[in-house]
Design a protein around this motif. Structure first.
Motif, mmCIF file in Angstrom:
data_model
loop_
_atom_site.group_PDB
_atom_site.id
_atom_site.type_symbol
_atom_site.label_atom_id
_atom_site.label_comp_id
_atom_site.label_asym_id
_atom_site.label_seq_id
_atom_site.Cartn_x
_atom_site.Cartn_y
_atom_site.Cartn_z
ATOM 1 N N LEU A 160 -33.273 -64.466 100.624
ATOM 2 C CA LEU A 160 -34.115 -65.095 99.601
ATOM 3 C C LEU A 160 -33.441 -65.070 98.239
ATOM 4 C CD1 LEU A 160 -37.600 -63.646 100.659
ATOM 5 C CD2 LEU A 160 -36.833 -66.026 100.878
ATOM 6 N N ASN A 161 -32.546 -64.107 98.026
ATOM 7 C CA ASN A 161 -31.820 -63.995 96.759
ATOM 8 C C ASN A 161 -30.535 -64.817 96.735
ATOM 9 O OD1 ASN A 161 -33.690 -62.314 95.518
ATOM 10 N ND2 ASN A 161 -32.738 -60.446 96.310
ATOM 11 N N GLY A 162 -30.316 -65.616 97.796
ATOM 12 C CA GLY A 162 -29.191 -66.549 97.742
ATOM 13 C C GLY A 162 -28.147 -66.450 98.832
ATOM 14 N N ALA A 163 -28.183 -65.418 99.670
ATOM 15 C CA ALA A 163 -27.183 -65.315 100.735
ATOM 16 C C ALA A 163 -27.502 -66.324 101.847
ATOM 17 C CB ALA A 163 -27.165 -63.903 101.311
ATOM 18 N N ASP A 164 -26.462 -66.999 102.336
ATOM 19 C CA ASP A 164 -26.646 -67.912 103.474
ATOM 20 C C ASP A 164 -26.749 -67.136 104.774
ATOM 21 O OD1 ASP A 164 -26.319 -70.265 101.854
ATOM 22 O OD2 ASP A 164 -24.167 -69.832 101.835
ATOM 23 N N LEU A 165 -26.023 -66.029 104.828
ATOM 24 C CA LEU A 165 -25.931 -65.223 106.037
ATOM 25 C C LEU A 165 -25.957 -63.751 105.658
ATOM 26 C CD1 LEU A 165 -25.201 -64.781 109.103
ATOM 27 C CD2 LEU A 165 -22.795 -65.010 108.425
#
Length: 379
Positions: free
Chosen positions: A127-132
């Motif tokens: 939710l804070n921006g990581a794709d994986l």
């Protein structure tokens, strides 16, 4: 003006519905004794998060799908996707991701070795921006714990070093089977992923990068636990499948992952061919052409059954399809067999070297058989 009888309009009952934010994909094969406990642990870990569990079961003979279906009658967020005629962890993950509408998907093993308690932390990272987000055994705070024997730990560490070579990114545990990611990123890479494999994570990382969409990766440490019930699926075939995937990615996908396994099968076929040729020419005393024909048929049949059980285990032929597959395979491969015999006989007539002649003919058949296998027999 006459007016007809009034038509009653049915009243539509509505209920509050919260779409899943996270789908937990659970590939399974013979995991009957683990599924219910896994659900309970996930429910505790995820609390108020809107989530669903999708068990993708490869028609387990122990009745895993029946257990999941019973759970789904009690819990609305449980689904079973039961597959027939195909197997494989990677393809199971892909299909599970495809049937959910949740924006985030997680993959977790059914055997309870992965620590479900870190899923909220993994989701927060996404939710804070990581794709994986990878559940890692090899960063600070993580450990292989008691989940791996010394032999398997050594093998895992070697596989990890190989994976890092092709990952193109700094990842501590690219061999992890425990990860969470954006569903749209997973489905974007899905058409180019290898369906016949045991490790999907490294494939996702490499494929996304080569498609021009490298994933923003985060890692969360956890301690790998011993299996709760059932038997490990790790075996030599899975090791070879991983090496095939690694070799395919190393070559930029020019060669499919099944190439290495098919090549190994072809190598054993060469041995069978030469042994049969020696038996007919030296032990029985048959002439070379007859011996070469017999050796070709024996090697062809050997390759068919071995490939059916190894190279194409995920689409293995059974029953009448096995018989018709063998007949069709031999019929099509007869064209390669003709080339095999012609080449071998020409070389034999030139130098009377049985080994060289037989080997040349066998290589001719092996190359042709690979193309036939992919295009016609196990399509």
């Amino acid at each position: 003006m006459s007016v007809g009888p009034a038509i009653d309009t049915p009243t539509v009952q509505t209920t509050t519905f919260s779409p899943a934010q996270l789908a937990v994909i659970v590939p399974s094969y013979n995991e009957r004794g683990n599924i219910e406990l896994l659900y309970e642990k996930l429910a505790i870990a995820l609390g108020d998060t809107a989530w669903e569990m999708i068990v993708v079961d490869d028609n387990s003979p122990d009745g895993t799908a029946d257990v999941v279906n019973e759970l789904s009658r009690v819990y609305a967020n449980v689904r079973c996707l039961r597959r027939f005629g195909r197997r494989g962890l990677a393809s199971a993950c892909i299909e599970g991701m495809a049937v959910t509408s949740a924006p985030y998907v997680a993959v977790i093993d059914a055997d309870l070795q992965h620590d479900e308690a870190i899923l909220p932390t993994m989701l927060e990272a996404a939710l804070n921006g990581a794709d994986l987000v990878i559940g890692s055994r090899f960063i600070g705070g993580g450990s292989a714990g008691d989940g791996l024997s010394k032999t398997r730990l050594s093998g895992s560490q070697l596989a990890t070093k190989l994976a890092v070579m092709i990952a193109g990114q700094d990842v501590s545990d690219p061999m992890s089977g425990f990860f969470l990611m954006r569903r749209d990123a997973a489905l974007k890479a899905a058409p180019k992923l290898a369906s016949d494999g045991f490790k999907i994570l490294i494939d996702l990382i490499v494929t996304s990068s080569r498609m021009g969409s490298p994933l923003k990766i985060a890692e969360v440490p956890y301690v790998f636990r011993p299996r709760h019930a059932g038997e490990s699926k790790m075996n030599p075939l899975i090791v070879i499948q991983y090496l095939g995937l690694w070799f395919s990615k190393l070559t930029g996908g020019v060669l499919p992952p099944s190439f290495l396994l098919f090549g190994l099968v072809g190598g054993t076929g060469v041995v069978v061919h030469l042994a049969s040729l020696w038996l007919f020419t030296s032990a029985i005393g048959a002439n070379f052409v007859v011996s070469q024909i017999a050796a070709t048929l024996i090697a062809m049949t050997w390759n068919f059954f071995l490939n059916n059980n190894l190279t194409y285990a995920d689409r293995k032929l059974h029953g009448m399809k096995l018989i018709t597959g063998l007949i069709g395979f031999c019929g099509i491969c007869a064209l390669g067999g003709i080339a095999n015999i012609s080449v071998a006989n020409a070389i034999y007539q030139a130098n009377h070297q049985t080994f060289i002649a037989g080997l040349s003919g066998a290589i001719m058949s092996s190359v042709f058989n690979y193309a036939v296998t992919r295009a016609f027999t196990w399509k």
